[in-house]
Scaffold this motif. Structure first.
Motif, PDB file in Angstrom:
ATOM      1  N   GLU A 128       0.829  -1.205   0.000  1.00 41.28           N
ATOM      2  CA  GLU A 128       0.000   0.000   0.000  1.00 41.28           C
ATOM      3  C   GLU A 128       0.864   1.255   0.000  1.00 41.28           C
ATOM      4  N   GLN A 129       1.975   1.235   0.748  1.00 41.34           N
ATOM      5  CA  GLN A 129       2.881   2.381   0.757  1.00 41.34           C
ATOM      6  C   GLN A 129       3.517   2.605  -0.616  1.00 41.34           C
ATOM      7  N   ALA A 130       3.771   1.521  -1.335  1.00 43.56           N
ATOM      8  CA  ALA A 130       4.382   1.619  -2.661  1.00 43.56           C
ATOM      9  C   ALA A 130       3.343   1.895  -3.749  1.00 43.56           C
ATOM     10  N   GLY A 131       2.066   1.833  -3.394  1.00 36.74           N
ATOM     11  CA  GLY A 131       1.016   2.070  -4.389  1.00 36.74           C
ATOM     12  C   GLY A 131       0.806   0.894  -5.327  1.00 36.74           C
ATOM     13  N   VAL A 132       1.108  -0.302  -4.857  1.00 34.14           N
ATOM     14  CA  VAL A 132       0.969  -1.515  -5.669  1.00 34.14           C
ATOM     15  C   VAL A 132      -0.368  -2.178  -5.341  1.00 34.14           C
ATOM     16  N   ALA A 133      -1.117  -2.538  -6.375  1.00 38.35           N
ATOM     17  CA  ALA A 133      -2.392  -3.235  -6.180  1.00 38.35           C
ATOM     18  C   ALA A 133      -2.119  -4.664  -5.749  1.00 38.35           C
ATOM     19  N   LEU A 134      -2.992  -5.189  -4.895  1.00 37.04           N
ATOM     20  CA  LEU A 134      -2.812  -6.564  -4.449  1.00 37.04           C
ATOM     21  C   LEU A 134      -4.148  -7.229  -4.189  1.00 37.04           C
ATOM     22  N   GLY A 135      -4.104  -8.543  -4.262  1.00 37.01           N
ATOM     23  CA  GLY A 135      -5.225  -9.394  -3.897  1.00 37.01           C
ATOM     24  C   GLY A 135      -4.677 -10.476  -2.993  1.00 37.01           C
ATOM     25  N   TYR A 136      -5.541 -11.088  -2.196  1.00 37.00           N
ATOM     26  CA  TYR A 136      -5.061 -12.134  -1.293  1.00 37.00           C
ATOM     27  C   TYR A 136      -6.105 -13.222  -1.163  1.00 37.00           C
ATOM     28  N   GLU A 137      -5.635 -14.399  -0.762  1.00 40.49           N
ATOM     29  CA  GLU A 137      -6.481 -15.577  -0.638  1.00 40.49           C
ATOM     30  C   GLU A 137      -6.047 -16.363   0.587  1.00 40.49           C
ATOM     31  N   PRO A 138      -6.956 -16.645   1.541  1.00 41.16           N
ATOM     32  CA  PRO A 138      -6.604 -17.533   2.656  1.00 41.16           C
ATOM     33  C   PRO A 138      -6.268 -18.915   2.100  1.00 41.16           C
ATOM     34  N   PHE A 139      -5.279 -19.550   2.695  1.00 37.18           N
ATOM     35  CA  PHE A 139      -4.755 -20.794   2.136  1.00 37.18           C
ATOM     36  C   PHE A 139      -4.560 -21.808   3.241  1.00 37.18           C
ATOM     37  N   ASN A 140      -5.106 -23.000   3.096  1.00 34.97           N
ATOM     38  CA  ASN A 140      -5.011 -24.058   4.089  1.00 34.97           C
ATOM     39  C   ASN A 140      -3.556 -24.473   4.302  1.00 34.97           C
ATOM     40  N   ALA A 141      -3.216 -24.850   5.505  1.00 33.27           N
ATOM     41  CA  ALA A 141      -1.834 -25.203   5.837  1.00 33.27           C
ATOM     42  C   ALA A 141      -1.364 -26.464   5.114  1.00 33.27           C
ATOM     43  N   GLU A 142      -2.269 -27.393   4.809  1.00 35.91           N
ATOM     44  CA  GLU A 142      -1.880 -28.650   4.175  1.00 35.91           C
ATOM     45  C   GLU A 142      -1.776 -28.543   2.657  1.00 35.91           C
ATOM     46  N   TRP A 143      -2.328 -27.527   2.065  1.00 36.44           N
ATOM     47  CA  TRP A 143      -2.317 -27.412   0.611  1.00 36.44           C
ATOM     48  C   TRP A 143      -0.931 -27.041   0.094  1.00 36.44           C
ATOM     49  N   LYS A 144      -0.614 -27.555  -1.062  1.00 37.07           N
ATOM     50  CA  LYS A 144       0.628 -27.201  -1.739  1.00 37.07           C
ATOM     51  C   LYS A 144       0.278 -26.177  -2.815  1.00 37.07           C
ATOM     52  N   LEU A 145       0.929 -25.036  -2.775  1.00 33.17           N
ATOM     53  CA  LEU A 145       0.651 -23.964  -3.728  1.00 33.17           C
ATOM     54  C   LEU A 145       1.257 -24.310  -5.082  1.00 33.17           C
ATOM     55  N   CYS A 146       0.455 -24.202  -6.101  1.00 32.43           N
ATOM     56  CA  CYS A 146       0.889 -24.475  -7.468  1.00 32.43           C
ATOM     57  C   CYS A 146       0.776 -23.177  -8.243  1.00 32.43           C
ATOM     58  N   VAL A 147       1.915 -22.618  -8.621  1.00 28.16           N
ATOM     59  CA  VAL A 147       1.953 -21.328  -9.324  1.00 28.16           C
ATOM     60  C   VAL A 147       2.368 -21.585 -10.767  1.00 28.16           C
ATOM     61  N   PRO A 148       1.585 -21.089 -11.725  1.00 30.52           N
ATOM     62  CA  PRO A 148       1.956 -21.313 -13.118  1.00 30.52           C
ATOM     63  C   PRO A 148       3.218 -20.560 -13.487  1.00 30.52           C
ATOM     64  N   ALA A 149       4.026 -21.182 -14.327  1.00 31.65           N
ATOM     65  CA  ALA A 149       5.230 -20.520 -14.828  1.00 31.65           C
ATOM     66  C   ALA A 149       4.806 -19.391 -15.777  1.00 31.65           C
ATOM     67  N   PRO A 150       5.616 -18.367 -15.932  1.00 34.84           N
ATOM     68  CA  PRO A 150       5.256 -17.272 -16.836  1.00 34.84           C
ATOM     69  C   PRO A 150       4.961 -17.792 -18.242  1.00 34.84           C
ATOM     70  N   GLY A 151       3.842 -17.333 -18.790  1.00 38.62           N
ATOM     71  CA  GLY A 151       3.443 -17.738 -20.128  1.00 38.62           C
ATOM     72  C   GLY A 151       2.578 -18.989 -20.154  1.00 38.62           C
ATOM     73  N   GLN A 152       2.392 -19.654 -19.019  1.00 42.69           N
ATOM     74  CA  GLN A 152       1.540 -20.842 -18.960  1.00 42.69           C
ATOM     75  C   GLN A 152       0.253 -20.499 -18.242  1.00 42.69           C
TER      76      GLN A 152
END
Length: 156
Positions: A128-152
């Motif tokens: 917020e201080q940098a003026g960057v937009a953000l979104g957030y999502e609560p995430f279960n402790a047991e879940w493994k985060l899967c982030v797509p590679a750039p372009g996928q």
């Protein structure tokens, strides 16, 4: 002469109805068992995607994961320790500075683990201080985060 009385033909539907009731009951039991077995499974890989109909539709997302020990920047999986979150020379500080220069073309999506709310509050404050937009999502402790590679579009 005696007349013969005609008796209408009587058909007993009880066997047909009992078979039909048993078939319906069996199908209901089958649906319940299949549904219950699907509910018992935990999701192991979860992917956070930017929604196409969101107000950030034209922006490129950057993914962060807030944990107890610090913030993980994806897809590189770089850990920024909790003690270094407020340092402008940390990987997070450099990312926020780059996003600030990009203006409205990029934003941050944050996966918040149950033990990572302290880190999330610090990251949100800095964004917020940098003026960057953000979104957030609560995430279960047991879940493994899967982030797509750039372009996928999704994870492999």
């Amino acid at each position: 002469m005696r007349r013969r009385q005609s008796h209408p033909l009587q058909l007993d539907l009880f066997p047909f109805l009992s078979i039909l009731a048993c078939t319906i009951g069996t199908l209901i039991l089958l649906v319940v068992v299949i549904s219950a077995s699907g509910l018992g499974r935990e999701r192991s890989n979860v992917q956070i995607l930017a929604r196409e109909n969101a107000q950030n539709g034209e922006r490129t997302p950057h993914y962060l994961e807030c944990r107890r020990e610090g913030v993980i920047i994806h897809p590189q999986k770089v850990l920024v320790p909790k003690a270094d979150l407020d340092q402008p020379t940390s990987t997070l500080g450099i990312l926020l500075a780059n996003l600030r220069r990009q203006g409205d073309r990029e934003y941050i999506i944050i996966a918040v683990r149950p033990d990572g709310f302290d880190c999330f509050e610090e990251v949100r404050y800095q964004a917020e201080q940098a003026g960057v937009a953000l979104g957030y999502e609560p995430f279960n402790a047991e879940w493994k985060l899967c982030v797509p590679a750039p372009g996928q579009g999704n994870c492999s």
